[in-house]
Design an enzyme around this catalytic site. Structure first.
Site, PDB file in Angstrom:
ATOM      1  N   VAL A   1       0.843  -1.194   0.000  1.00 36.94           N
ATOM      2  CA  VAL A   1       0.000   0.000   0.000  1.00 36.94           C
ATOM      3  C   VAL A   1       0.879   1.245   0.000  1.00 36.94           C
ATOM      4  CG1 VAL A   1      -1.729   1.299   1.315  1.00 36.94           C
ATOM      5  CG2 VAL A   1      -1.869  -1.201   1.205  1.00 36.94           C
ATOM      6  N   CYS A   2       0.550   2.179  -0.885  1.00 40.21           N
ATOM      7  CA  CYS A   2       1.254   3.457  -0.959  1.00 40.21           C
ATOM      8  C   CYS A   2       0.270   4.551  -0.550  1.00 40.21           C
ATOM      9  CB  CYS A   2       1.768   3.702  -2.373  1.00 40.21           C
ATOM     10  SG  CYS A   2       2.651   5.267  -2.543  1.00 40.21           S
ATOM     11  N   ILE A   3       0.384   4.984   0.692  1.00 40.48           N
ATOM     12  CA  ILE A   3      -0.496   6.020   1.218  1.00 40.48           C
ATOM     13  C   ILE A   3       0.336   6.881   2.174  1.00 40.48           C
ATOM     14  CG2 ILE A   3      -1.331   4.536   3.088  1.00 40.48           C
ATOM     15  CD1 ILE A   3      -4.092   5.803   2.781  1.00 40.48           C
TER      16      ILE A   3
END
Length: 183
Positions: A103-105
């Protein structure tokens, strides 16, 4: 003068301050019903690795609703000063999820200023974040992707330019997640 006996609370995975905090947060997630559709368990006996199941209903998310998505949260020994990583084990087509499921957040990016100037320090990790706030952010991300800097470029392009194909690919992921959710 003798030092007091070690009174660290029992926590799977150790007695470090990170393990004790994670043990408390894990127990709270087990008993809290504030986030419907979230289930979590430990991987092995380590409080530093959690298995998460996110089960979204159609009302929560029109794109990913009906999906059952398995993920892992891996916490570093320096938690809560450093963020965990989150990786979906269930294949998920989304602009902010790499092909390997990571996840890229912003909330999971290390604290401090972004060297590229894209994110403000306030958007990035801070020690006040919890596993619950991470999961709420990820659920929100699923329905509102950030397509300005996609981790999955193909998904980002489809989100912006071909919503019909994007929806088709997402619904396929949802169907497959339902079929493999309890494997």
């Amino acid at each position: 003068m003798a030092s007091p006996p070690n009174r660290a609370t029992s926590s799977p995975g150790g007695t470090s301050s990170a393990a004790i905090l994670l043990g408390r947060q894990f127990k709270q997630m087990q008993t809290d019903k504030d986030i419907p559709g979230i289930s979590c368990g430990l991987v092995g006996n380590s409080v530093f690795e959690w298995e998460i199941m996110i089960m979204l209903d159609e009302e929560q998310d029109s794109l990913y609703g009906g999906g059952c998505f398995r993920a892992r949260l891996n916490f570093p020994p320096t938690y809560p000063l450093a963020p965990p990583t989150m990786r979906f084990m269930t294949p998920l087509f989304h602009p902010n999820i790499y092909a390997n499921g990571e996840v890229c957040i912003s909330i999971l990016h290390p604290p401090g200023d972004d060297k590229f100037g894209y994110e403000s320090a306030a958007e990035r990790w801070s020690p006040v974040q919890t596993p619950e706030s991470i999961l709420l952010s990820v659920i929100s991300m699923l329905s509102s992707p950030n397509d300005e800097s996609p981790a999955n470029v193909e998904a980002g392009k489809l989100w912006r330019g071909d919503t019909k194909e994007f929806r088709r690919r997402v619904r396929k992921c949802v169907r497959e997640s339902q079929e493999s959710a309890w494997d």
